[in-house]
Design an enzyme around this catalytic site. Structure first.
Site, short mmCIF file in Angstrom:
data_model
loop_
_atom_site.label_atom_id
_atom_site.label_comp_id
_atom_site.label_asym_id
_atom_site.label_seq_id
_atom_site.Cartn_x
_atom_site.Cartn_y
_atom_site.Cartn_z
N ASP A 333 0.84 -1.19 0.00
CA ASP A 333 0.00 0.00 0.00
C ASP A 333 0.88 1.25 0.00
O ASP A 333 1.88 1.32 0.73
CB ASP A 333 -0.88 -0.02 1.25
CG ASP A 333 -1.76 1.19 1.38
OD1 ASP A 333 -2.61 1.41 0.50
OD2 ASP A 333 -1.58 1.94 2.36
N GLU A 369 1.68 -0.37 -5.04
CA GLU A 369 0.75 0.71 -5.37
C GLU A 369 1.63 1.94 -5.55
O GLU A 369 2.14 2.48 -4.56
CB GLU A 369 -0.27 0.92 -4.25
CG GLU A 369 -1.28 2.01 -4.58
CD GLU A 369 -2.24 2.28 -3.45
OE1 GLU A 369 -3.44 2.49 -3.71
OE2 GLU A 369 -1.80 2.30 -2.27
#
Length: 678
Positions: A333, A369
């Protein structure tokens, strides 16, 4: 590091560079009574440790750490606050929001500069000593190659919370996730990897609890080694291990969405649960002076991966999940945070150096990401091998092309070939681009074709949260509709999007529920919706769409041309003298420069072969047509003796058949042909 059971007792080891004294607190089995406090008298460098004989697995414990409370210098020690072990393998109890979990006096005019003396032990989860041994039997990681990987992003609870085929007592749990009903569904689809939203222990934000909501997605990690207890039925880590073993038995890999960019402790007004009380100045990136936190994550704090012990914690965590839990990969993330050094994002920074040299992590899948909200945070294509990256350019480009936006043919061409303008450098493979239309963050596929606006009022933020520019369409009716023309148009749009996804070079990812027509009622930010909005609705699954997705995946797997490691650049193949990619118009001609710049050019055709550099070039070719405009005659290439029609999205159930003369490409359709050799 952490609590290690050795048969004779437990060794406890915890890091703090600035503490003056560290105490180990042992609790009763229900976690309610503190039984004793033992000072950690041994210290090697900045690691404090103690061995306690006779302690068994299942022991409940925590830490109290003494030191200076000088927020303006970055120190926030408060021994009144019980702290979680950052290396705890399991947690007992949940966070009960109370002002007592704050290191400062809530309501004081001095805010976080004040000091709170209340004991927080009653309100915080405790750490648990774990024996991680588990009978794995013949379990082996599937190690599916990237060019055959199809990822299925799923919420560990939401996928099964309403699944009628899952035993009621197991719905929403790790064991329910690995039930026969779910595994059979995934195997029939052709899924090779599940990517689970965060399963490392996390907390519910206080503002959500106040509104009667919960942190559904889980992006507020507080324990990087402990499986989230809310997905357990008995509170034991073997439940997670059993889930992984069953997925592997079905040939499916398990990828975890991990959050090493920040913790669940928030900003200077957040709770003191672990890292802040152990050594705030080491664990977090602080602004000049030290009182306030760098907030490149948008969550209030940013972990300091430039500190060697924080980096070690992250690396130890990754290795733990691979070695003890047998997971097969990680999706990072806000991964730009992990690569941000003092001078900015660095693809050769400490985190990337550490992870790329690690032999334990050498064979697992790593997905980034590639953005955050910090300076220079958008880094799509900048990550080093072997990282894959979520490709939002693919997502937005496909949505806009099929919505009918003008001038998108050149962009579609880039996406079909793996976004080489972003990824084709430094020896990276075409599989580096994780292609997706939808993900947990945003509309589901059904909502993408049913809503032009987000409908997030249930989040309690007056519809201000979530993205406003979704490149979506509602076909004249906002929300659900039973009008046959609207339903038909929406169904066709979904098939076109899915077909384009599976026909593109790269690594495809599906959002769980898209294959059955799941809707979130227009909510494109269901992060707090641990309810029927956020859960996959299995009540009326679209069996036709499910079969179509399975057919697409099978088509992709049957034709290596569609899933190559090498990028295609139109180079001539020595094997047959043909280019590995040829762009075409529907009339059979090659697009001219003016075609590429024509905003009305909405029917793009492409002829694909194995890359010119491929060791096994194959004779097979695929010819695909992506028509976002009106129906028109279609001329097939003369570069093969014949062609066979494999797929027509306007006739999803039609069988494969020889291509007939006088073809027409229907309006708003995808056609796929395979070469036939004499």
């Amino acid at each position: 590091m952490g609590a290690s059971f050795d048969g004779d007792g437990v060794n406890f080891a915890v890091f703090s560079a600035h503490a003056e004294r560290v105490e180990l607190c042992l609790f009763s089995q229900d976690g309610r009574r503190e039984l004793c406090r033992l000072p950690l008298r041994e210290r090697d460098g900045d690691i404090w440790h103690i061995h306690v004989g006779g302690l068994p697995p299942g022991t409940i414990y925590g830490y109290r750490v003494h030191g200076p409370y000088v927020p303006e210098q970055g120190h926030r020690f408060n021994p009144n606050k019980l702290l979680l072990d950052p290396y705890a393998r399991a947690l007992s109890g949940r966070l009960k929001w109370s002002d007592a979990v704050m290191g400062y006096k809530v309501g004081s005019p001095r805010t976080d500069m004040s000091f709170d003396t209340r004991d927080s032990a009653f309100a915080v989860p405790k750490s648990v000593v774990v024996d991680p041994s588990f009978h794995w039997g013949p379990d082996r990681p599937p190690r599916r190659s990237l060019n055959e990987t199809v990822i299925y992003e799923a919420h560990p609870k939401g996928l099964t919370a309403q699944h009628p085929g899952v035993e009621k007592g197991l719905r929403g749990s790790y064991l329910g996730l690995a039930s026969d009903a779910v595994l059979d569904h995934l195997v029939k689809l052709g899924i090779t990897a599940v990517e689970l939203l965060p399963v490392q222990a996390f907390v519910d934000d206080r503002f959500l609890i106040a509104k009667g909501l919960r942190n559904y997605w889980g992006y507020q990690t507080i324990g990087f080694f402990a499986p989230e207890p809310r997905y357990m039925t008995r509170g034991e880590i073997w439940e997670f291990q059993t889930m992984v073993r069953r997925f592997h038995g079905a040939g499916i890999e398990v990828i975890l969405d991990v959050v090493y960019n920040h913790s669940g402790e928030g900003d200077e007004l957040g709770p003191t649960l672990s890292f802040r009380g152990l050594d705030n100045r080491s664990y977090y990136r602080l602004r000049e002076g030290g009182r306030y936190y760098v907030n490149d994550t948008g969550t209030g704090n940013t972990l300091n991966l430039t500190h060697p012990m924080v980096l070690r914690m992250v690396m130890d965590s990754l290795r733990y999940w691979v070695e003890e839990m047998h997971v097969d990969g990680f999706r990072f993330d806000l991964a730009s945070v992990l690569g941000r050094e003092a001078q900015g994002f660095d693809p050769n920074g400490g985190f990337f150096d550490a992870i790329r040299q690690d032999p334990v992590l050498a064979h697992v899948k790593l997905i980034a990401e590639p953005w955050d909200i910090g300076p220079g945070g958008y880094q799509l294509g900048a990550f080093p091998h072997p990282f894959l990256e979520w490709n939002d350019r693919f997502r937005d480009g496909l949505r806009r092309y099929w919505r009918g936006d003008a001038g998108l043919a050149p962009d579609l061409a880039k996406r079909l070939l793996g976004s080489s303008e972003r990824f084709d450098h430094a020896g990276r493979a075409a599989t580096s681009s994780v292609n997706f239309i939808t993900a947990h963050d945003g509309f589901t596929l059904q909502d993408l074709v049913s809503f032009t606006m987000k409908h997030n009022l249930a989040n309690g933020e007056d519809n201000r949260d979530g993205h406003s520019d979704n490149h979506s369409d509602n076909f004249g009716v906002e929300g659900a509709s039973e009008l046959p023309p609207v339903k038909a148009a929406r169904a066709l749009r979904k098939r076109n999007l899915l077909a384009t996804l599976m026909l593109s070079q790269g690594t495809p990812m599906l959002l769980a529920g898209d294959e059955i027509g799941n809707s979130q009622r227009g909510n494109n930010n269901a992060y707090a919706q641990d309810n029927e909005i956020g859960w996959v609705n299995w009540a009326n699954p679209d069996a036709g769409l499910t079969a179509f997705v399975a057919r697409l995946i099978a088509l992709r797997q049957a034709h290596p041309v569609l899933r190559q490691r090498r990028f295609l650049h139109g180079k001539t193949r020595a094997f047959d003298g043909l280019p590995d990619v040829i762009w075409r118009r529907a009339d059979g001609g090659t697009p001219r420069p003016e075609d590429w710049h024509d905003h009305a050019f909405r029917c793009l055709c492409v002829e694909l072969r194995m890359a010119a550099e491929a060791e096994d070039p194959h004779r097979d070719a695929i010819f695909a047509v992506f028509n976002a405009g009106a129906a028109q005659p279609l001329v097939l290439p003369d570069t093969a003796p014949g062609w066979r029609l494999l797929l027509d999205t306007t006739r999803p159930e039609a069988p494969e058949q020889p291509a007939s003369p006088g073809l027409e490409v229907p309006a708003h359709s995808v056609l796929v042909f395979a070469s036939v050799h004499s």
